[in-house]
Design a protein around this motif. Structure first.
Motif, mmCIF file in Angstrom:
data_model
loop_
_atom_site.group_PDB
_atom_site.id
_atom_site.type_symbol
_atom_site.label_atom_id
_atom_site.label_comp_id
_atom_site.label_asym_id
_atom_site.label_seq_id
_atom_site.Cartn_x
_atom_site.Cartn_y
_atom_site.Cartn_z
ATOM 1 N N GLY A 68 10.617 -4.484 -4.694
ATOM 2 C CA GLY A 68 10.514 -3.850 -3.161
ATOM 3 C C GLY A 68 8.809 -3.539 -3.692
ATOM 4 O O GLY A 68 8.162 -2.822 -3.085
ATOM 5 N N ASN A 69 8.635 -1.656 -4.407
ATOM 6 C CA ASN A 69 7.173 -1.355 -4.619
ATOM 7 C C ASN A 69 6.199 -1.864 -4.655
ATOM 8 O O ASN A 69 6.051 -3.597 -5.497
ATOM 9 N N PHE A 93 0.434 -5.623 -5.826
ATOM 10 C CA PHE A 93 1.139 -5.976 -7.140
ATOM 11 C C PHE A 93 2.520 -5.581 -6.534
ATOM 12 O O PHE A 93 3.296 -4.549 -6.339
ATOM 13 N N THR A 94 3.282 -6.722 -6.342
ATOM 14 C CA THR A 94 4.645 -6.175 -5.566
ATOM 15 C C THR A 94 5.546 -6.831 -6.891
ATOM 16 O O THR A 94 5.639 -7.139 -7.712
ATOM 17 N N GLY A 131 -0.977 16.774 -8.559
ATOM 18 C CA GLY A 131 -1.008 16.064 -7.125
ATOM 19 C C GLY A 131 -1.627 14.688 -7.223
ATOM 20 O O GLY A 131 -2.259 14.688 -5.655
ATOM 21 N N HIS A 132 -1.419 13.616 -7.894
ATOM 22 C CA HIS A 132 -1.574 12.336 -7.271
ATOM 23 C C HIS A 132 -0.284 11.728 -7.923
ATOM 24 O O HIS A 132 0.804 11.859 -7.996
ATOM 25 N N VAL A 133 -0.073 11.116 -6.626
ATOM 26 C CA VAL A 133 0.888 9.842 -6.614
ATOM 27 C C VAL A 133 0.992 9.014 -7.478
ATOM 28 O O VAL A 133 0.257 7.911 -7.519
ATOM 29 N N TYR A 134 1.689 8.627 -7.726
ATOM 30 C CA TYR A 134 2.434 7.176 -8.793
ATOM 31 C C TYR A 134 4.191 6.790 -7.716
ATOM 32 O O TYR A 134 4.435 6.911 -6.464
ATOM 33 N N VAL A 135 4.000 5.422 -8.396
ATOM 34 C CA VAL A 135 4.620 4.293 -7.709
ATOM 35 C C VAL A 135 5.324 4.246 -8.636
ATOM 36 O O VAL A 135 4.681 3.556 -9.960
#
Length: 241
Positions: free
Chosen positions: A175-176, A170-171, A44-48
Motif C-alpha cells: 500500500g505504500n 509507484f504503489t 533528516g530525509h524520509v524514506y518509504v
C-alpha cells in the motif's frame, strides 16, 4: 519536437521494447503522502518501505534538492554532485566530449588519449545522493530501477495530490507509494519537457557506450530502464539499504 530529445529519448524508447511497463492515466490523486515517523528517516530525509524483494532497499520520498514530494528538485550530470546552469560537454567534470572521458571509461576509444579504468559504478564521492544527503543514501543502480518497475504498480498521474504536477506513482502491494514528478531534463542552458517526461539517474555506467549512463525514463505511455548522455542534467531519487 526539439532535436535534443532524440539524444536521450531515442535510447529511452529503444529500451522500452524490452523494459516497457504498461501505464494507465490517473485522475486527481488524493492518496496520502508517504509514511512519517522517526523509523522512516535517515539523516533528516524520509524514506518509504515498498516491501521490495531486495528486502532492505528503501526509496526516498522526494528528489534531491526538492522541498516537497512533488517538487522537481535539482538536476545533475552523471558523476557530478552540484547543480549548475550549463549542462554541455564543455562544463562536464569527467570529459570535455563523449570521446574524451577522464573517469568511468570502459573503452579506450572513448577515453582521453586512450584512457580506461575499471569503474562501472559511481564512487560515493561522485554520488549526488550521498554528497547532498549523507547518511546511508546513494543513487539507485539500474537493477534497483528495474526492481521498482517489476514489483510495483506504476500509474501516470495528471494532478498529484491536487498540486497540478504530472508524473508517476509507484504503489507496492503493501500500500505504500512513491511519486516521481515528470521534471524533464536540462541540456546546455535549457530545461525541456517538464510535465511530459521524467528522467532519473542511476549510479551505473552503460559500459557498451561509456559516455552514457543507465537511468529511469518515462512519459504517459510507460516506464523504462534505458540510458542517456552523461552530461545531461537529470533528476536524482535516492535509495538506502
Amino acid at each position: 519536437m526539439k532535436k535534443y530529445l532524440s539524444l536521450f529519448a531515442f535510447a529511452l524508447f529503444v529500451g522500452a521494447l524490452t523494459f516497457s511497463l504498461s501505464a494507465c492515466e490517473g485522475d486527481d490523486d488524493e492518496t496520502p503522502d508517504t509514511p512519517s515517523g522517526d523509523s522512516n528517516v535517515d539523516n533528516g530525509h524520509v524514506y518509504v518501505d515498498l516491501g521490495l524483494p531486495s528486502g532492505g532497499l528503501k526509496w526516498a520520498d522526494r528528489n534531491v534538492g526538492a522541498d516537497k514530494v512533488e517538487a522537481y528538485g535539482d538536476y545533475f550530470a552523471w558523476g557530478e554532485t552540484k547543480a549548475k546552469s550549463d549542462y554541455s560537454w564543455s562544463t562536464y567534470a569527467y570529459g570535455s566530449a563523449k570521446d574524451e572521458l577522464t573517469k568511468y571509461c570502459s573503452k579506450s576509444s572513448y577515453g582521453l588519449n586512450g584512457f580506461t579504468d575499471a569503474l562501472t559504478e559511481l564512487e560515493l564521492s561522485d554520488d549526488a545522493a550521498r554528497a547532498n544527503w549523507g547518511g546511508n543514501w546513494r543513487m539507485p543502480t539500474d537493477a534497483d530501477f528495474q526492481e521498482l518497475i517489476n514489483n510495483t504498480t506504476a500509474e501516470w498521474v495528471e494532478n498529484y495530490n491536487g498540486t497540478g504536477v504530472k508524473g508517476y506513482r509507484f504503489t507496492s502491494i503493501n500500500g505504500n507509494h512513491i511519486f516521481l514528478p515528470a521534471a524533464g531534463y536540462r541540456y546546455d542552458t535549457s530545461l525541456d519537457y517538464v510535465g511530459s517526461y521524467g528522467f532519473y539517474r542511476s549510479r551505473s555506467l552503460y559500459q557498451s557506450d561509456p559516455y552514457r549512463a543507465y537511468g529511469l525514463g518515462f512519459n504517459s505511455g510507460g516506464v523504462y530502464v534505458s540510458n542517456g548522455y552523461r552530461n545531461y542534467g537529470l533528476s536524482v531519487r535516492p535509495v538506502r539499504s
